[in-house]
Write a protein that holds these residues in place. Sequence first.
Motif, PDB file in Angstrom:
ATOM      1  N   ALA A 157       0.862  -1.187   0.000  1.00 43.53           N
ATOM      2  CA  ALA A 157       0.000   0.000   0.000  1.00 43.53           C
ATOM      3  C   ALA A 157       0.899   1.238   0.000  1.00 43.53           C
ATOM      4  N   TYR A 158       1.277   1.688  -1.179  1.00 45.50           N
ATOM      5  CA  TYR A 158       2.228   2.784  -1.306  1.00 45.50           C
ATOM      6  C   TYR A 158       1.544   4.134  -1.132  1.00 45.50           C
ATOM      7  N   PHE A 159       2.308   5.086  -0.616  1.00 46.52           N
ATOM      8  CA  PHE A 159       1.838   6.459  -0.530  1.00 46.52           C
ATOM      9  C   PHE A 159       2.144   7.193  -1.831  1.00 46.52           C
ATOM     10  N   LEU A 160       3.355   7.008  -2.339  1.00 41.51           N
ATOM     11  CA  LEU A 160       3.782   7.541  -3.629  1.00 41.51           C
ATOM     12  C   LEU A 160       3.750   6.405  -4.654  1.00 41.51           C
ATOM     13  N   PRO A 161       3.863   6.721  -5.954  1.00 43.04           N
ATOM     14  CA  PRO A 161       3.963   5.639  -6.937  1.00 43.04           C
ATOM     15  C   PRO A 161       5.047   4.643  -6.550  1.00 43.04           C
ATOM     16  N   SER A 162       4.786   3.361  -6.745  1.00 49.36           N
ATOM     17  CA  SER A 162       5.669   2.307  -6.245  1.00 49.36           C
ATOM     18  C   SER A 162       7.064   2.348  -6.857  1.00 49.36           C
ATOM     19  N   TYR A 163       7.192   2.904  -8.055  1.00 44.59           N
ATOM     20  CA  TYR A 163       8.490   2.889  -8.734  1.00 44.59           C
ATOM     21  C   TYR A 163       9.369   4.080  -8.335  1.00 44.59           C
ATOM     22  N   ALA A 164       8.861   4.985  -7.489  1.00 46.20           N
ATOM     23  CA  ALA A 164       9.641   6.153  -7.079  1.00 46.20           C
ATOM     24  C   ALA A 164      10.830   5.726  -6.226  1.00 46.20           C
ATOM     25  N   GLU A 165      12.022   6.161  -6.607  1.00 52.86           N
ATOM     26  CA  GLU A 165      13.230   5.864  -5.852  1.00 52.86           C
ATOM     27  C   GLU A 165      13.656   7.112  -5.084  1.00 52.86           C
ATOM     28  N   PHE A 166      13.679   7.007  -3.758  1.00 56.57           N
ATOM     29  CA  PHE A 166      14.093   8.148  -2.947  1.00 56.57           C
ATOM     30  C   PHE A 166      15.611   8.290  -3.003  1.00 56.57           C
ATOM     31  N   ILE A 167      16.081   9.470  -3.328  1.00 59.26           N
ATOM     32  CA  ILE A 167      17.510   9.765  -3.347  1.00 59.26           C
ATOM     33  C   ILE A 167      17.764  10.806  -2.263  1.00 59.26           C
ATOM     34  N   GLY A 168      18.463  10.404  -1.222  1.00 54.51           N
ATOM     35  CA  GLY A 168      18.694  11.292  -0.098  1.00 54.51           C
ATOM     36  C   GLY A 168      19.528  12.492  -0.477  1.00 54.51           C
ATOM     37  N   LEU A 169      19.335  13.587   0.254  1.00 55.84           N
ATOM     38  CA  LEU A 169      20.070  14.816  -0.036  1.00 55.84           C
ATOM     39  C   LEU A 169      21.587  14.643   0.093  1.00 55.84           C
ATOM     40  N   PRO A 170      22.108  13.945   1.113  1.00 53.92           N
ATOM     41  CA  PRO A 170      23.569  13.741   1.171  1.00 53.92           C
ATOM     42  C   PRO A 170      24.105  13.011  -0.064  1.00 53.92           C
ATOM     43  N   ARG A 171      23.365  12.034  -0.545  1.00 53.62           N
ATOM     44  CA  ARG A 171      23.781  11.298  -1.738  1.00 53.62           C
ATOM     45  C   ARG A 171      23.796  12.205  -2.963  1.00 53.62           C
ATOM     46  N   LEU A 172      22.779  13.033  -3.105  1.00 57.38           N
ATOM     47  CA  LEU A 172      22.719  13.958  -4.234  1.00 57.38           C
ATOM     48  C   LEU A 172      23.846  14.984  -4.150  1.00 57.38           C
ATOM     49  N   LYS A 173      24.144  15.458  -2.963  1.00 53.07           N
ATOM     50  CA  LYS A 173      25.254  16.396  -2.800  1.00 53.07           C
ATOM     51  C   LYS A 173      26.570  15.780  -3.236  1.00 53.07           C
ATOM     52  N   ASP A 174      26.774  14.505  -2.926  1.00 53.94           N
ATOM     53  CA  ASP A 174      27.995  13.820  -3.341  1.00 53.94           C
ATOM     54  C   ASP A 174      28.088  13.757  -4.860  1.00 53.94           C
ATOM     55  N   TRP A 175      26.972  13.440  -5.524  1.00 55.63           N
ATOM     56  CA  TRP A 175      26.959  13.402  -6.986  1.00 55.63           C
ATOM     57  C   TRP A 175      27.342  14.764  -7.564  1.00 55.63           C
ATOM     58  N   LEU A 176      26.782  15.817  -7.001  1.00 55.59           N
ATOM     59  CA  LEU A 176      27.047  17.162  -7.507  1.00 55.59           C
ATOM     60  C   LEU A 176      28.509  17.561  -7.288  1.00 55.59           C
ATOM     61  N   LYS A 177      29.041  17.237  -6.121  1.00 60.02           N
ATOM     62  CA  LYS A 177      30.428  17.604  -5.829  1.00 60.02           C
ATOM     63  C   LYS A 177      31.404  16.878  -6.738  1.00 60.02           C
ATOM     64  N   LEU A 178      31.081  15.637  -7.114  1.00 62.76           N
ATOM     65  CA  LEU A 178      31.951  14.900  -8.030  1.00 62.76           C
ATOM     66  C   LEU A 178      32.050  15.580  -9.387  1.00 62.76           C
ATOM     67  N   LEU A 179      31.041  16.330  -9.755  1.00 62.75           N
ATOM     68  CA  LEU A 179      31.036  17.061 -11.028  1.00 62.75           C
ATOM     69  C   LEU A 179      31.394  18.530 -10.826  1.00 62.75           C
ATOM     70  N   ASN A 180      31.960  18.860  -9.655  1.00 61.61           N
ATOM     71  CA  ASN A 180      32.434  20.215  -9.354  1.00 61.61           C
ATOM     72  C   ASN A 180      31.314  21.245  -9.267  1.00 61.61           C
ATOM     73  N   PHE A 181      30.143  20.807  -8.830  1.00 59.62           N
ATOM     74  CA  PHE A 181      29.081  21.761  -8.531  1.00 59.62           C
ATOM     75  C   PHE A 181      29.237  22.226  -7.085  1.00 59.62           C
ATOM     76  N   GLU A 182      29.009  23.494  -6.880  1.00 60.13           N
ATOM     77  CA  GLU A 182      29.059  24.064  -5.533  1.00 60.13           C
ATOM     78  C   GLU A 182      27.632  24.281  -5.036  1.00 60.13           C
ATOM     79  N   ILE A 183      27.315  23.710  -3.885  1.00 62.56           N
ATOM     80  CA  ILE A 183      25.969  23.847  -3.330  1.00 62.56           C
ATOM     81  C   ILE A 183      25.764  25.287  -2.881  1.00 62.56           C
ATOM     82  N   ASN A 184      24.733  25.910  -3.397  1.00 67.57           N
ATOM     83  CA  ASN A 184      24.455  27.303  -3.073  1.00 67.57           C
ATOM     84  C   ASN A 184      23.487  27.415  -1.899  1.00 67.57           C
TER      85      ASN A 184
END
Length: 266
Positions: A157-184
């Motif tokens: 009994a899902y709240f969101l669509p069952s195929y939605a993959e949650f990507i945590g903010l720390p994980r996303l920040k790591d992806w951005l930093k690897l590509l030399n993005f600076e978090i604003n």
Amino acid sequence: MKASEAKIKIQIMHDWLMTPVGRYMLEWEENLFQTLSADIFGFNALQIGFSEINALKDSRIKNRWVSNQFFPEPPSSNATDGAAKLSLIHDIDRLPFASESIDLIILPHAFEFAENPHMILREVDRVLIPEGQVIISGFNPASLWGLRQSIGKLTGAYFLPSYAEFIGLPRLKDWLKLLNFEINRGHFGCYRPPCRTRHWLKRFAFMEKAGNRWWPFLGGVYLIQAIKRIHGVHLIDAAFRKRPRQIFQTIPVNHKTSGENPDQTS
């Protein structure tokens, strides 16, 4: 992912966005996207996916596009009021733009429903100019919404669509930093519990201010803004580009929100 499967997923997500909780989330995200994009300048801006959100409505950027996969219009007749009008259709992980041609990219929940989110982020990095900006929203796994979705995986009994993959903010920040993005900057919102009806969402309205004050990192949705940095490059003049460059690798455009010629020089 087959095209038919992707279309079904887009339709399912659109239907969820038309629910009371979906509209509640859309309103919070749209207001914040519009506020942040209004302070960013340049020649070209792009919103990828979620045409239910009109993220570039208040943008001062001259040329603005809204793109999606498959559908030239929202996939249901129950479109949201003020939804963004699509400009072009393309594969989400293959952007039809020249390298270093876009000043601002908006990504509402693009990674959570993509087969290869890393490819999308690499394409974003490719097409953004140096000092270009990207604004990304996503569902926060460290929230009541995330907990409810985890329970749904066990119960079905899902709240969101069952195929939605949650990507945590720390994980996303790591992806951005690897590509030399600076978090604003970053924002959290939607602190109300995972309720499905307007009645209960209204009853828990007090949790918006309380959550923002007492547990700010536990909002159901996050939004993050980042700037593309190039090592060894320091811009002296913000108007270092005196004219827009050719931006399309191909020309799949149906129409553009600003109604201007994308190659017209200023």
